[in-house]
Design an enzyme around this catalytic site. Sequence first.
Site, PDB file in Angstrom:
ATOM      1  N   GLU A   1      36.138 100.772 -18.560  1.00 19.50           N
ATOM      2  CA  GLU A   1      37.096 101.629 -19.267  1.00 19.50           C
ATOM      3  C   GLU A   1      38.499 101.587 -18.669  1.00 19.50           C
ATOM      4  O   GLU A   1      39.120 102.623 -18.425  1.00 19.50           O
ATOM      5  CB  GLU A   1      36.568 103.079 -19.332  1.00 19.50           C
TER       6      GLU A   1
ATOM      7  N   ASN B   1      33.832  96.371 -19.363  1.00 23.09           N
ATOM      8  CA  ASN B   1      33.009  97.178 -20.263  1.00 23.09           C
ATOM      9  C   ASN B   1      33.858  98.336 -20.768  1.00 23.09           C
ATOM     10  O   ASN B   1      34.610  98.944 -20.005  1.00 23.09           O
ATOM     11  CB  ASN B   1      31.821  97.711 -19.439  1.00 23.09           C
TER      12      ASN B   1
ATOM     13  N   HIS C   1      29.325 103.166 -28.399  1.00 21.40           N
ATOM     14  CA  HIS C   1      29.127 104.602 -28.682  1.00 21.40           C
ATOM     15  C   HIS C   1      29.755 104.860 -30.051  1.00 21.40           C
ATOM     16  O   HIS C   1      30.966 105.058 -30.164  1.00 21.40           O
ATOM     17  CB  HIS C   1      29.769 105.461 -27.592  1.00 21.40           C
TER      18      HIS C   1
ATOM     19  N   GLU D   1      25.835 100.011 -24.394  1.00 23.89           N
ATOM     20  CA  GLU D   1      25.497 101.443 -24.311  1.00 23.89           C
ATOM     21  C   GLU D   1      25.307 102.015 -25.709  1.00 23.89           C
ATOM     22  O   GLU D   1      25.789 103.113 -26.026  1.00 23.89           O
ATOM     23  CB  GLU D   1      26.619 102.220 -23.589  1.00 23.89           C
TER      24      GLU D   1
ATOM     25  N   ASP E   1      24.645 103.868 -28.924  1.00 25.78           N
ATOM     26  CA  ASP E   1      24.085 105.053 -29.590  1.00 25.78           C
ATOM     27  C   ASP E   1      24.972 105.352 -30.800  1.00 25.78           C
ATOM     28  O   ASP E   1      26.144 105.004 -30.805  1.00 25.78           O
ATOM     29  CB  ASP E   1      23.916 106.274 -28.665  1.00 25.78           C
TER      30      ASP E   1
HETATM   31  C1  XIL Z   1      27.298 108.849 -18.902  1.00 20.87           C
HETATM   32  C2  XIL Z   1      25.899 109.266 -18.523  1.00 20.87           C
HETATM   33  O1  XIL Z   1      24.999 108.932 -19.545  1.00 20.87           O
HETATM   34  C3  XIL Z   1      25.848 110.744 -18.249  1.00 20.87           C
HETATM   35  O2  XIL Z   1      24.558 111.115 -17.754  1.00 20.87           O
HETATM   36  C4  XIL Z   1      26.899 111.113 -17.227  1.00 20.87           C
HETATM   37  O3  XIL Z   1      26.929 112.510 -17.050  1.00 20.87           O
HETATM   38  C5  XIL Z   1      28.261 110.630 -17.687  1.00 20.87           C
HETATM   39  O4  XIL Z   1      28.209 109.254 -17.931  1.00 20.87           O
HETATM   40  N1  XIL Z   1      30.404 105.269 -20.796  1.00 20.87           N
HETATM   41  C6  XIL Z   1      29.818 104.788 -19.677  1.00 20.87           C
HETATM   42  C7  XIL Z   1      28.616 105.470 -19.121  1.00 20.87           C
HETATM   43  O5  XIL Z   1      30.181 103.695 -19.220  1.00 20.87           O
HETATM   44  O6  XIL Z   1      28.548 105.321 -17.733  1.00 20.87           O
HETATM   45  C8  XIL Z   1      28.594 106.916 -19.470  1.00 20.87           C
HETATM   46  O7  XIL Z   1      27.350 107.457 -19.028  1.00 20.87           O
HETATM   47  C9  XIL Z   1      28.764 107.072 -20.957  1.00 20.87           C
HETATM   48  C10 XIL Z   1      30.090 106.522 -21.419  1.00 20.87           C
END
Ligand code: XIL
Length: 663
Positions: free
Chosen positions: A165, A206, A242, A270, A272
């Site tokens: 990020e 990422n 996401h 990641e 969802d």
């Molecule tokens: C999130 C985790 O799932 C949570 O448990 C934690 O509190 C915060 O981080 N992008 C990312 C991940 O790269 O590391 C994040 O994970 C979600 C967003």
Amino acid sequence: MNRSVRRPLILTAAIALAAALGTAALAGWNRGDTANAQDPTLHDLAAAQGKYFGVAADNHEIADAGYAEILGGEFGWMTPGNAMKWDATEPQQGRFEFDRADEIVAFAEANGQELRGHTLIWHNQTPTWVQQLPADEMRAAVDEHISTVVGRYADDLNHWDVANEVYDDSGNLRDSFWLQTLGEDYIADAFHAARAADPDAKLYLNDYNIDGVNAKSDAYYELVQQLLADGVPIDGIGLQGHLIVGQIPDTMQENIQRFADLGLEVAITELDIRMELPADDAKLAQQAEDYGAVTEACMAVEACVGITLWAYSDKYSWIPSVFPGQGAALPWDEHLQPKPAYQAIRDALSGQTQDAPATAIEQHGQLSVCGTRLCDAAGEPVQLKGMSTHGLQWHGDCVNDASLDALAGDWGSDIVRISMYVQEDGYETDPEGFTARVSGLIDDVTSRGMYALVDWHILTPGDPNVNLEAAKTFFAEIAETHADNPGVLYETANEPNGVSWTDLKGYHEQVIPVIRERDPDSVIILGTRAWSSFGINEGSDASEIVNDPVDAENVMYAFHFYAASHRESYIEAVAAASEQFPVFVTEWGTQTYTGDGENDFAMSQQWTDMMAEHQISWANWNFSDDFRSGAVFTEGTCPNGPYTGTSNLKPAGVWIRDQILSD
Ligand code: XIL
């Protein structure tokens, strides 16, 4: 995994863990014992296509025996959700803690899973002590952290998210403590340090909101080229994924491909796809489609190596805690039952495109008028629901591939009225250009399975006889070109006004044969007197049509209304007329007859109920981003969208989309 040598340290950790949990627990982790995993598993299906299917997990999740069964069974790769972040692995300077990370690694390896490391450099979950260091000490701390953590797991991990990020949503380097203290070289330095500690792991950038082509992913596209040119050891880009139900970027495959073309591998890291709670069948169906689309986008590009879900069940999703009111983002529900998305992923992984619901044209075929109804090819009455464009000369930029895809898929529209103005900078300024444009749109609309209603949009002057020759020329060309297309309907005159029924009828009786000669079987809809109100708005009523109908077969009569202006008495008149002659509402709005002003959704609902009851087909005004309340999109939506979902819809748009979507 590719490397067979395990470091004794990890074996030791696995054995220690097994002792702590009892050997049965470790055996229970083994994918051979998993009762709930389907055969073939998601990962098996992906592996058959040369890709992996993975999942993220935290320590408390692998301790949940029921959850751990599917976790160890369905997935071929594992990402520690939090256990390898800096705050977990080096909470104080020089004091490294690996228990949590080791536990995840042991679980994965016990289940034959490969691992993605996540993450080394991030502006979140990095202890305050790091953030406060002066530049030279921060640089040294980064080196030590990366060499220790990456070095420790060098035999276990296949990927590392080295920097997470680093851009903000505008596509500027994120103004983090990293950037402020170290300057932008911190990114390249981290990659060099990671490569030195593990020459084999694939090293990734990422981020979120870089799944499609946009300003932020453009920034990455530039950055990656610069890093590669500078000899920085970067191997891949992680699209976090996401996402939001109904808002999957339609440029995802294109985006993956452009990074692939730079020589990178790409992973969806990641995934969802969240929705507003509560979930319902429609949202779950859309979510299934969306998971299928993301999976297909990865499957379509060789360099997309795999997909990781950010947890697999709603039981452990991070979404509700971060996006209040949203959730249900994963393919399994909180009771570990698969949702529709699960099957959609399986289908996409197996190369089966999902069974798209039949389009309107597939369902109904060539339409015709039967009695006072519109009927399908089988002679059954049908009610079509859809949208009218605004004038192509003003809002043609709202009618494009993406918006028509949305109208067909996300709105479930049966019909598109193609509104071609004759005056007001319309057809008369460029007959050939407008004819070509309408002709192209007929193809664009009908190839998506929607019916195309060709609207000769006269308004002022209100007597269509003034433009009779032009109308004949236009309809002759369109009917000639599209004679074999079962998806075309014609509307001979939008809103005649200030003209007698005799003269108007005479116009129709001259235009109809021009169409029929070329396209004998299409339904033709006839504008009625007084702005297509059956004459009511000029003090007459539907009896003028009943007593003196147009002399032609397979025709219907147009009615237009605006619910805030035209109320109960009009509803009754149209309901009654629809039992006497075939009626098609080719234009209507939820507001006043200006197409602007307050929406009257209660009155609109009475109208749509009546039209459903009498099987009166309709097209709503209008599918554009005009400033008025009757244009469904907020100003500035066109031409770039997004057109799916409701984020760019005005209230009338949200309401009308629901009406079109409902059965
Ligand atoms: C999130 C985790 O799932 C949570 O448990 C934690 O509190 C915060 O981080 N992008 C990312 C991940 O790269 O590391 C994040 O994970 C979600 C967003």
